[in-house]
Design a protein around this motif. Structure first.
Motif, mmCIF file in Angstrom:
data_model
loop_
_atom_site.group_PDB
_atom_site.id
_atom_site.type_symbol
_atom_site.label_atom_id
_atom_site.label_comp_id
_atom_site.label_asym_id
_atom_site.label_seq_id
_atom_site.Cartn_x
_atom_site.Cartn_y
_atom_site.Cartn_z
ATOM 1 N N GLU A 1 0.850 -1.204 0.000
ATOM 2 C CA GLU A 1 0.000 0.000 0.000
ATOM 3 C C GLU A 1 0.885 1.253 0.000
ATOM 4 O O GLU A 1 0.616 2.217 -0.718
ATOM 5 C CB GLU A 1 -0.929 0.001 1.226
ATOM 6 C CG GLU A 1 -1.881 -1.188 1.289
ATOM 7 C CD GLU A 1 -2.837 -1.266 0.112
ATOM 8 O OE1 GLU A 1 -3.435 -0.233 -0.237
ATOM 9 O OE2 GLU A 1 -2.979 -2.370 -0.462
ATOM 10 N N LEU A 2 1.966 1.218 0.802
ATOM 11 C CA LEU A 2 2.893 2.355 0.814
ATOM 12 C C LEU A 2 3.547 2.520 -0.558
ATOM 13 O O LEU A 2 3.808 3.647 -1.008
ATOM 14 C CB LEU A 2 3.964 2.159 1.906
ATOM 15 C CG LEU A 2 3.462 2.272 3.357
ATOM 16 C CD1 LEU A 2 4.510 1.753 4.349
ATOM 17 C CD2 LEU A 2 3.101 3.731 3.695
ATOM 18 N N MET A 3 3.772 1.402 -1.231
ATOM 19 C CA MET A 3 4.386 1.478 -2.573
ATOM 20 C C MET A 3 3.449 2.147 -3.571
ATOM 21 O O MET A 3 3.893 2.805 -4.507
ATOM 22 C CB MET A 3 4.789 0.075 -3.041
ATOM 23 C CG MET A 3 6.027 -0.405 -2.300
ATOM 24 S SD MET A 3 6.247 -2.185 -2.343
ATOM 25 C CE MET A 3 6.803 -2.415 -4.008
ATOM 26 N N ARG A 4 2.147 2.015 -3.337
ATOM 27 C CA ARG A 4 1.182 2.728 -4.195
ATOM 28 C C ARG A 4 1.358 4.238 -4.050
ATOM 29 O O ARG A 4 0.929 5.011 -4.892
ATOM 30 C CB ARG A 4 -0.259 2.367 -3.803
ATOM 31 C CG ARG A 4 -0.642 0.937 -4.135
ATOM 32 C CD ARG A 4 -2.014 0.602 -3.573
ATOM 33 N NE ARG A 4 -3.032 1.553 -3.990
ATOM 34 C CZ ARG A 4 -3.587 1.601 -5.186
ATOM 35 N NH1 ARG A 4 -3.235 0.718 -6.085
ATOM 36 N NH2 ARG A 4 -4.487 2.501 -5.480
ATOM 37 N N MET A 5 1.959 4.644 -2.942
ATOM 38 C CA MET A 5 2.182 6.074 -2.706
ATOM 39 C C MET A 5 3.586 6.498 -3.125
ATOM 40 O O MET A 5 4.028 7.599 -2.812
ATOM 41 C CB MET A 5 1.965 6.387 -1.215
ATOM 42 C CG MET A 5 0.574 6.011 -0.739
ATOM 43 S SD MET A 5 0.348 6.261 1.037
ATOM 44 C CE MET A 5 0.362 8.055 1.119
ATOM 45 N N GLY A 6 4.294 5.599 -3.804
ATOM 46 C CA GLY A 6 5.613 5.962 -4.329
ATOM 47 C C GLY A 6 6.778 5.485 -3.481
ATOM 48 O O GLY A 6 7.935 5.794 -3.783
ATOM 49 N N ALA A 7 6.496 4.717 -2.406
ATOM 50 C CA ALA A 7 7.585 4.222 -1.560
ATOM 51 C C ALA A 7 8.358 3.142 -2.305
ATOM 52 O O ALA A 7 7.803 2.441 -3.161
ATOM 53 C CB ALA A 7 7.019 3.651 -0.264
ATOM 54 N N GLY B 1 0.093 11.140 -2.707
ATOM 55 C CA GLY B 1 -1.196 10.638 -2.238
ATOM 56 C C GLY B 1 -1.796 9.625 -3.201
ATOM 57 O O GLY B 1 -1.548 9.687 -4.408
ATOM 58 N N ALA B 2 -2.551 8.669 -2.670
ATOM 59 C CA ALA B 2 -3.184 7.631 -3.495
ATOM 60 C C ALA B 2 -4.313 7.002 -2.701
ATOM 61 O O ALA B 2 -4.332 7.090 -1.476
ATOM 62 C CB ALA B 2 -2.151 6.567 -3.854
ATOM 63 N N GLU C 1 -3.697 14.053 -2.107
ATOM 64 C CA GLU C 1 -4.732 13.436 -1.277
ATOM 65 C C GLU C 1 -4.573 11.921 -1.180
ATOM 66 O O GLU C 1 -4.351 11.249 -2.179
ATOM 67 C CB GLU C 1 -6.082 13.779 -1.925
ATOM 68 C CG GLU C 1 -7.261 13.474 -1.063
ATOM 69 C CD GLU C 1 -8.552 13.860 -1.777
ATOM 70 O OE1 GLU C 1 -8.821 15.075 -1.911
ATOM 71 O OE2 GLU C 1 -9.277 12.933 -2.195
ATOM 72 N N THR C 2 -4.706 11.426 0.037
ATOM 73 C CA THR C 2 -4.690 9.972 0.263
ATOM 74 C C THR C 2 -6.033 9.577 0.847
ATOM 75 O O THR C 2 -6.510 10.206 1.795
ATOM 76 C CB THR C 2 -3.558 9.600 1.254
ATOM 77 O OG1 THR C 2 -2.316 9.945 0.657
ATOM 78 C CG2 THR C 2 -3.558 8.113 1.578
ATOM 79 N N LEU C 3 -6.639 8.546 0.279
ATOM 80 C CA LEU C 3 -7.913 8.070 0.808
ATOM 81 C C LEU C 3 -7.680 6.672 1.377
ATOM 82 O O LEU C 3 -7.358 5.740 0.639
ATOM 83 C CB LEU C 3 -8.957 8.032 -0.316
ATOM 84 C CG LEU C 3 -10.380 7.774 0.139
ATOM 85 C CD1 LEU C 3 -10.928 8.948 0.952
ATOM 86 C CD2 LEU C 3 -11.278 7.516 -1.070
ATOM 87 N N VAL C 4 -7.783 6.562 2.697
ATOM 88 C CA VAL C 4 -7.558 5.260 3.346
ATOM 89 C C VAL C 4 -8.912 4.604 3.576
ATOM 90 O O VAL C 4 -9.745 5.129 4.320
ATOM 91 C CB VAL C 4 -6.824 5.418 4.703
ATOM 92 C CG1 VAL C 4 -6.488 4.055 5.302
ATOM 93 C CG2 VAL C 4 -5.558 6.261 4.549
ATOM 94 N N SER C 5 -9.143 3.468 2.917
ATOM 95 C CA SER C 5 -10.429 2.783 3.112
ATOM 96 C C SER C 5 -10.287 1.660 4.131
ATOM 97 O O SER C 5 -9.191 1.299 4.515
ATOM 98 C CB SER C 5 -10.961 2.261 1.779
ATOM 99 O OG SER C 5 -10.019 1.409 1.194
#
Ligand code: UD1
Length: 422
Positions: free
Chosen positions: A340-346, A365-366, A389-393
């Motif tokens: 999930e962090l990798m989806r944010m560029g990690a 953000g993702a 923006e990051t949306l955490v579901s």
């Protein structure tokens, strides 16, 4: 299902009050089963896991009343009607296994559903079982339930744990308070939550020594009495919020924070270049000068670095200067936040129990998904640092362990809001 929307990039400044520890409260509540007299817990956190434990205790016939807006719990087990912890409740929360020791000690019998697997690993209960057997109980697995009985009562014994287990130590400790004779718990967990439980049990009349070391001695007594006990500060909530000003650049005082609860974690922050100072009311954390230095982390039982802060530390390392290696030694499958962090560029490489994180200048953000309690808060921390923006579901995981997370962060200037029902 609620989501949380975070718009990153704002440095955080202010104060965050730290609540009573969820994990302490979850073992203090079943201690009510050890006595007919009332047990009052103060400084209790308002969390869904606490409500689940209340429902479990009530299903056994205990009275659980929330006072002062849920900050105080009044518990009484003078009219217990059942010794069976039902699957429907246990499956929601593994800590339900903590009724096993008290039920056996007081009534000589207990039926507790096996909790089943959970996202972070298999998490068996063999050590809980072994501890009860050492105290003279017979246990049998039938139809998904552990059936435990000790018709003649429990008797003191040496319980030598092959590995350190927080929950099994708690069950052994509670059960031993009413066992005949002396119990020695070796290779006991040393977590502050164990110390808190021992203090509460002692206030209830138990004879306990050595808590906080790896050998705990308990001299059984005939009965325990009521007590009032304040729940220790939540060191995991503390560590989590200590990271908020670090990841965004800023300064936050965590009210109620204590360095002794979090020494290994604070040492890592120090090595990363973060300033942590003790104040009369808590711990102040500040970081103003660019990216932190990468540090390596190995999770271990207390006093080592807590596994429950590994995901949050990984979020910080994602934007650190350099490469850090995080080794998870407590649970086998606790890197689900990494993709999930990798989806944010990690930039993260996971191999077995080791994650190698190469810090990047900025996360982006993702939309991401929370997979467990600590993973979900790591995504919020990452969102605070990220551009956009990051949306955490699936934030129901978060509500199990963090109360009013968005309010606490917003009070320090974070742009964060809960979106109901998406
Ligand atoms: C508690 C905490 C949890 C934290 C964990 C480790 C509560 C409610 N939860 O969980 O937040 O992450 O400590 O600090 O306090 N094990 C066995 N057999 C057993 C019991 C445990 O093999 O019968 C293993 C587990 O799978 C794990 C290790 O022992 O690998 C440590 O687990 P344990 O300390 O028991 O964790 P919990 O008490 O479940």
């Amino acid at each position: 299902m609620d989501s949380i929307r975070v718009t990153g990039g704002t440095p955080l400044h202010g104060e965050i009050p730290i609540a009573g520890a969820k994990n302490a409260c979850l073992t203090l509540m079943p201690a009510t089963l050890l006595t007919d007299s009332p047990l009052t817990l103060t400084n209790t956190p308002r969390l869904s896991d606490i409500r689940t434990m209340s429902v479990l205790l009530q299903s056994l016939g205990a009275e659980v009343t929330g006072l002062q807006d849920g900050r105080v719990l009044a518990l009484s087990s003078h009219a217990i009607t059942s010794q069976r912890a039902d699957y429907d409740i246990v499956r929601k929360m593994r800590a339900s296994i903590l009724v096993l020791g008290p039920l056996l000690a007081r009534w000589g019998r207990a039926e507790v559903s096996l909790p089943g697997g959970c996202a972070i690993g298999a998490r068996p209960v063999d050590l809980h079982q072994m501890a009860m057997e050492r105290l003279g109980a017979e246990l049998e697995l039938r139809e998904g339930y552990l059936h435990a009985s000790a018709p003649a009562g429990l008797r003191g014994a040496v319980i030598d744990f092959p590995i350190v287990s927080v929950g099994a130590t708690e069950n052994a400790l509670m059960a031993a308070t009413l066992a005949r004779g002396t119990t020695e718990i070796r290779n006991a967990a040393r977590e502050p939550e164990i110390v808190d439980l021992a203090r509460c049990l002692r206030a209830m009349g138990a004879r306990i020594g050595g808590e906080g070391t790896s050998t705990i001695t308990v001299e059984g007594v005939d009965q325990l009495h009521g007590a009032t006990h304040p729940v220790v500060t939540d060191r995991i909530e503390l560590g989590t919020y200590m990271l908020a000003p670090v990841i965004t650049g800023g300064e936050v005082e965590c009210i109620g924070g204590r360095l002794d609860l979090i020494a290994a974690f604070a040492e890592k922050l120090d090595a990363a270049g973060v300033t942590v100072t003790e104040t009369p009311t808590g711990l102040k954390v500040s970081h103003h000068s660019g990216r932190v230095r990468a540090v390596d982390v190995v999770t271990e039982p207390f006093p080592g670095f807590p596994t429950d802060l590994q995901a949050q530390m990984m979020a910080l390392m994602c934007t650190a200067e350099g490469e850090s290696v995080l080794e998870e030694r407590i649970f086998e499958n606790r890197f689900m936040h990494a993709p999930e962090l990798m989806r944010m560029g990690a930039r993260i490489d996971v191999h077995g129990g080791t994650a190698r994180v190469t810090g990047v200048e900025r996360l982006r953000g993702a939309p991401v998904m929370a997979t467990d309690l600590r993973a979900s808060v790591s995504l919020i921390l990452a969102g605070l640092a990220a551009e956009g923006e990051t949306l955490v579901s699936r934030v129901y995981h978060l509500d199990r362990g963090y109360e009013r997370v968005e309010e606490k962060l917003r009070a320090c200037g974070a742009q964060i809001e809960r979106i109901s029902g998406t």
